[in-house]
Design an enzyme around this catalytic site. Structure first.
Site, PDB file in Angstrom:
ATOM      1  N   THR A 139      13.349   1.537   3.921  1.00  0.00           N
ATOM      2  CA  THR A 139      12.090   2.288   3.949  1.00  0.00           C
ATOM      3  C   THR A 139      12.328   3.795   4.073  1.00  0.00           C
ATOM      4  O   THR A 139      13.212   4.225   4.818  1.00  0.00           O
ATOM      5  CB  THR A 139      11.244   1.813   5.149  1.00  0.00           C
ATOM      6  N   GLU A 371       8.875  -5.854   6.841  1.00  0.00           N
ATOM      7  CA  GLU A 371       9.397  -6.890   5.925  1.00  0.00           C
ATOM      8  C   GLU A 371       8.310  -7.346   4.946  1.00  0.00           C
ATOM      9  O   GLU A 371       8.201  -8.526   4.624  1.00  0.00           O
ATOM     10  CB  GLU A 371       9.891  -8.098   6.724  1.00  0.00           C
ATOM     11  N   GLY A 372       7.524  -6.385   4.487  1.00  0.00           N
ATOM     12  CA  GLY A 372       6.418  -6.685   3.588  1.00  0.00           C
ATOM     13  C   GLY A 372       5.155  -6.897   4.388  1.00  0.00           C
ATOM     14  O   GLY A 372       5.100  -7.757   5.266  1.00  0.00           O
TER      15      GLY A 372
HETATM   16  C1  LIG Z   1       8.777  -1.343  14.220  1.00  0.00           C
HETATM   17  C2  LIG Z   1       9.185  -1.305  12.774  1.00  0.00           C
HETATM   18  C3  LIG Z   1      10.493  -1.606  12.432  1.00  0.00           C
HETATM   19  C4  LIG Z   1      10.898  -1.529  11.090  1.00  0.00           C
HETATM   20  N1  LIG Z   1      12.215  -1.781  10.757  1.00  0.00           N
HETATM   21  C5  LIG Z   1      12.645  -1.523   9.481  1.00  0.00           C
HETATM   22  C6  LIG Z   1      14.037  -1.606   9.152  1.00  0.00           C
HETATM   23  O1  LIG Z   1      14.874  -2.000   9.974  1.00  0.00           O
HETATM   24  N2  LIG Z   1      14.432  -1.243   7.897  1.00  0.00           N
HETATM   25  C7  LIG Z   1      13.560  -0.806   6.947  1.00  0.00           C
HETATM   26  O2  LIG Z   1      13.996  -0.491   5.851  1.00  0.00           O
HETATM   27  N3  LIG Z   1      12.217  -0.725   7.228  1.00  0.00           N
HETATM   28  C8  LIG Z   1      11.750  -1.068   8.468  1.00  0.00           C
HETATM   29  N4  LIG Z   1      10.405  -0.964   8.766  1.00  0.00           N
HETATM   30  C9  LIG Z   1       9.487  -0.444   7.756  1.00  0.00           C
HETATM   31  C10 LIG Z   1       8.496  -1.471   7.205  1.00  0.00           C
HETATM   32  O3  LIG Z   1       9.144  -2.383   6.383  1.00  0.00           O
HETATM   33  C11 LIG Z   1       7.369  -0.690   6.528  1.00  0.00           C
HETATM   34  O4  LIG Z   1       6.589  -0.105   7.559  1.00  0.00           O
HETATM   35  C12 LIG Z   1       6.518  -1.588   5.640  1.00  0.00           C
HETATM   36  O5  LIG Z   1       7.230  -1.995   4.504  1.00  0.00           O
HETATM   37  C13 LIG Z   1       5.229  -0.883   5.193  1.00  0.00           C
HETATM   38  O6  LIG Z   1       5.494   0.382   4.702  1.00  0.00           O
HETATM   39  P1  LIG Z   1       4.629   1.647   5.228  1.00  0.00           P
HETATM   40  O7  LIG Z   1       4.652   1.616   6.708  1.00  0.00           O
HETATM   41  O8  LIG Z   1       5.150   2.846   4.542  1.00  0.00           O
HETATM   42  O9  LIG Z   1       3.172   1.314   4.781  1.00  0.00           O
HETATM   43  P2  LIG Z   1       2.530   1.621   3.328  1.00  0.00           P
HETATM   44  O10 LIG Z   1       3.406   1.057   2.261  1.00  0.00           O
HETATM   45  O11 LIG Z   1       2.140   3.042   3.254  1.00  0.00           O
HETATM   46  O12 LIG Z   1       1.206   0.719   3.393  1.00  0.00           O
HETATM   47  C14 LIG Z   1       0.025   1.147   4.065  1.00  0.00           C
HETATM   48  C15 LIG Z   1      -1.072   0.136   3.764  1.00  0.00           C
HETATM   49  O13 LIG Z   1      -1.315   0.097   2.345  1.00  0.00           O
HETATM   50  C16 LIG Z   1      -1.218  -1.236   1.875  1.00  0.00           C
HETATM   51  N5  LIG Z   1      -0.700  -1.252   0.514  1.00  0.00           N
HETATM   52  C17 LIG Z   1       0.436  -0.658   0.042  1.00  0.00           C
HETATM   53  N6  LIG Z   1       0.612  -0.937  -1.251  1.00  0.00           N
HETATM   54  C18 LIG Z   1      -0.420  -1.720  -1.620  1.00  0.00           C
HETATM   55  C19 LIG Z   1      -0.802  -2.371  -2.839  1.00  0.00           C
HETATM   56  N7  LIG Z   1      -0.046  -2.282  -3.956  1.00  0.00           N
HETATM   57  N8  LIG Z   1      -1.941  -3.104  -2.847  1.00  0.00           N
HETATM   58  C20 LIG Z   1      -2.696  -3.236  -1.721  1.00  0.00           C
HETATM   59  N9  LIG Z   1      -2.403  -2.649  -0.556  1.00  0.00           N
HETATM   60  C21 LIG Z   1      -1.268  -1.916  -0.507  1.00  0.00           C
HETATM   61  C22 LIG Z   1      -0.292  -1.934   2.854  1.00  0.00           C
HETATM   62  O14 LIG Z   1      -0.498  -3.348   2.851  1.00  0.00           O
HETATM   63  C23 LIG Z   1      -0.687  -1.287   4.170  1.00  0.00           C
HETATM   64  O15 LIG Z   1      -1.795  -1.943   4.714  1.00  0.00           O
HETATM   65  C24 LIG Z   1       9.966  -1.141  10.099  1.00  0.00           C
HETATM   66  C25 LIG Z   1       8.631  -0.873  10.466  1.00  0.00           C
HETATM   67  C26 LIG Z   1       8.237  -0.960  11.774  1.00  0.00           C
HETATM   68  C27 LIG Z   1       6.804  -0.656  12.126  1.00  0.00           C
END
Ligand SMILES: Cc1cc2nc3c(=O)[nH]c(=O)nc-3n(C[C@H](O)[C@H](O)[C@H](O)COP(=O)(O)OP(=O)(O)OC[C@H]3O[C@@H](n4cnc5c(N)ncnc54)[C@H](O)[C@@H]3O)c2cc1C
Length: 392
Positions: A139, A371-372
């Site tokens: 991410t 994780e999605g």
């Molecule tokens: C505590 C924690 C630990 C984590 N650990 C890791 C890690 O070890 N390694 C790593 O790589 N990542 C990690 N992550 C990241 C995590 O995988 C991401 O937060 C997650 O994939 C969502 O990305 P974002 O937060 O940028 O949200 P965004 O992608 O900005 O999404 C925001 C909202 O928009 C929605 N959305 C996005 N695209 C679409 C679409 N096409 N259609 C409809 N709705 C949509 C989403 O469902 C969500 O509700 C971690 C996150 C947290 C909170």
């Protein structure tokens, strides 16, 4: 925090579907969680600190590389044992399960599957024993649900690669010795690189002020002209499918883990409902509370069966990514709903650290996002059943 009196619900005798080995592995993990996690976890969550003293214990119950072959230090277990270990750890705390998931499925798995023999020999035994902790950098600040858009990149400088970029929200980052980092080469193709702590230009600032997964350390990975030796590139798979393959394995473990959190909330609420008296009766005698408890055990039972079946498919190498998405999405949603209902059954006591429910509830807010996200897994199912891609 109250003493851990956990008794696992098994309404449909799902245990009969498990082997003796599965049950032994689960018992070992369950006992260890009761002994080593339950007594300390509330305190560490309140302090927002990962309890590093439990790393050896996690290694001993097989939580680091449960299905990685024993020749590399893994436990050599099947996928159902892996799932049961995750279930028991998350029964204790989702943050601790996150550390184990990342280590096993996001760090050891890609080194085992996409790495060469020298990389396997160098890293896997240290990761299996907990001597080294790993993290997984996919991410980025501007690329979460859409990791294919990543901008982290490396250039071939002859005798090394030069890595630049930033990863965000990375579990274990603040204390990991090695990071599996996904970055684009000069043609835009995604590769995995093994970046070690101490490489010049590589820093891992911690992310503070989380209300969720407080006992799990989260941070950024910042690469400022980091010289990565060429032998640190994972040679056997590239493209977005490489990190997504790791996520399949981790999401499968999360599907099991969420059942553990739900079981703990249900078990706590059931016990409380029989002890707490109002209007001269135990609150469990009121139909409104019975409805909540009956629906909880129904949903837990459905999730147990779904996930056991997924484990059988996974053992046969037949589980699809979309099937894993369905289980992750269903089970985390089930657990977060149960946590919310269970908290209500405890009334005011439900918001305190005397009980685990509020901590589970807050943790699951991360689990439903990482994780999605919940939405993204739905779209994966939608794509699978219609053949029409909502991401484009
Ligand atoms: C505590 C924690 C630990 C984590 N650990 C890791 C890690 O070890 N390694 C790593 O790589 N990542 C990690 N992550 C990241 C995590 O995988 C991401 O937060 C997650 O994939 C969502 O990305 P974002 O937060 O940028 O949200 P965004 O992608 O900005 O999404 C925001 C909202 O928009 C929605 N959305 C996005 N695209 C679409 C679409 N096409 N259609 C409809 N709705 C949509 C989403 O469902 C969500 O509700 C971690 C996150 C947290 C909170």
């Amino acid at each position: 925090m109250k003493p851990d009196l956990f008794e696992a619900p098994d309404y449909y005798n799902v245990d009969a579907l498990l082997s003796e080995e599965h049950k032994l592995v689960r018992e070992a993990a369950r006992e260890w969680v009761k002994r080593e996690v339950s007594p300390i976890i509330e305190d560490y969550a309140q302090k927002a600190e990962f309890p590093k003293q439990i790393l050896n214990g996690l290694a001993e119950i097989g939580a680091f590389g449960p299905y990685i072959p024993m020749e590399y230090g893994g436990a050599g277990l099947d996928q159902i044992s892996y799932g049961l270990i995750m279930q028991e750890i998350e029964r204790g705390d989702s943050g601790i399960r996150s550390t184990a998931s990342v280590q096993s499925s996001l760090v050891m798995y890609p080194i085992w599957k996409y790495g060469n023999e020298a990389q396997r020999q160098k890293y896997l035994p240290k990761l299996a024993s907990g001597e080294w902790i790993g993290c997984f950098g996919l991410t980025e600040p501007d690329h979460g649900s859409n990791p294919g858009g990543m901008v982290t990149n490396f250039k071939d400088k002859g005798d090394h690669y030069l890595l630049n970029g930033t990863k965000m929200w990375i579990s274990n980052a603040p204390f990991a010795q090695v990071a599996v980092v996904w970055a684009k080469d000069e043609t835009g193709r995604i590769h995995g690189l093994l970046v070690e702590r101490g490489m010049e230009g590589f820093t891992t600032p911690e992310t503070h002020n989380k209300w969720s997964l407080r006992a799990s350390a989260t941070g950024e990975l910042i690469f400022d002209n980091v010289k990565v030796p060429k032998e640190n590139l994972l040679p056997n798979k590239s493209g977005l499918g490489a990190p997504l393959g790791c996520l399949d394995s981790a999401r499968y473990g999360i599907a099991w883990g969420a059942i553990g959190a739900a079981m703990d909330c249900y078990d706590t609420a059931l016990r409380y409902s029989k002890e707490r008296m109002q209007f001269g009766k135990p609150i469990g005698q009121f139909q409104l509370q019975q409805k909540k408890l009956a629906e909880m055990i129904t949903e837990i039972t459905k999730a147990q069966l779904l996930t056991w079946r997924l484990g059988v498919l996974k053992n046969d190498n037949k589980a699809t990514s979309a099937q894993i998405s369905m289980a992750k999405r269903n089970n985390v949603d089930m657990a977060i709903t149960i946590a919310r209902e269970a908290r209500q059954i405890l009334g005011g006591m439900g918001i305190t650290g005397e009980y685990s429910i509020m901590r589970h509830s807050m943790n699951l807010e991360s689990v439903i996002t990482y994780e999605g996200t919940h939405d993204i897994h739905l779209l994966i199912t939608g794509l699978d059943i219609t053949g029409l891609n909502a991401f484009k």
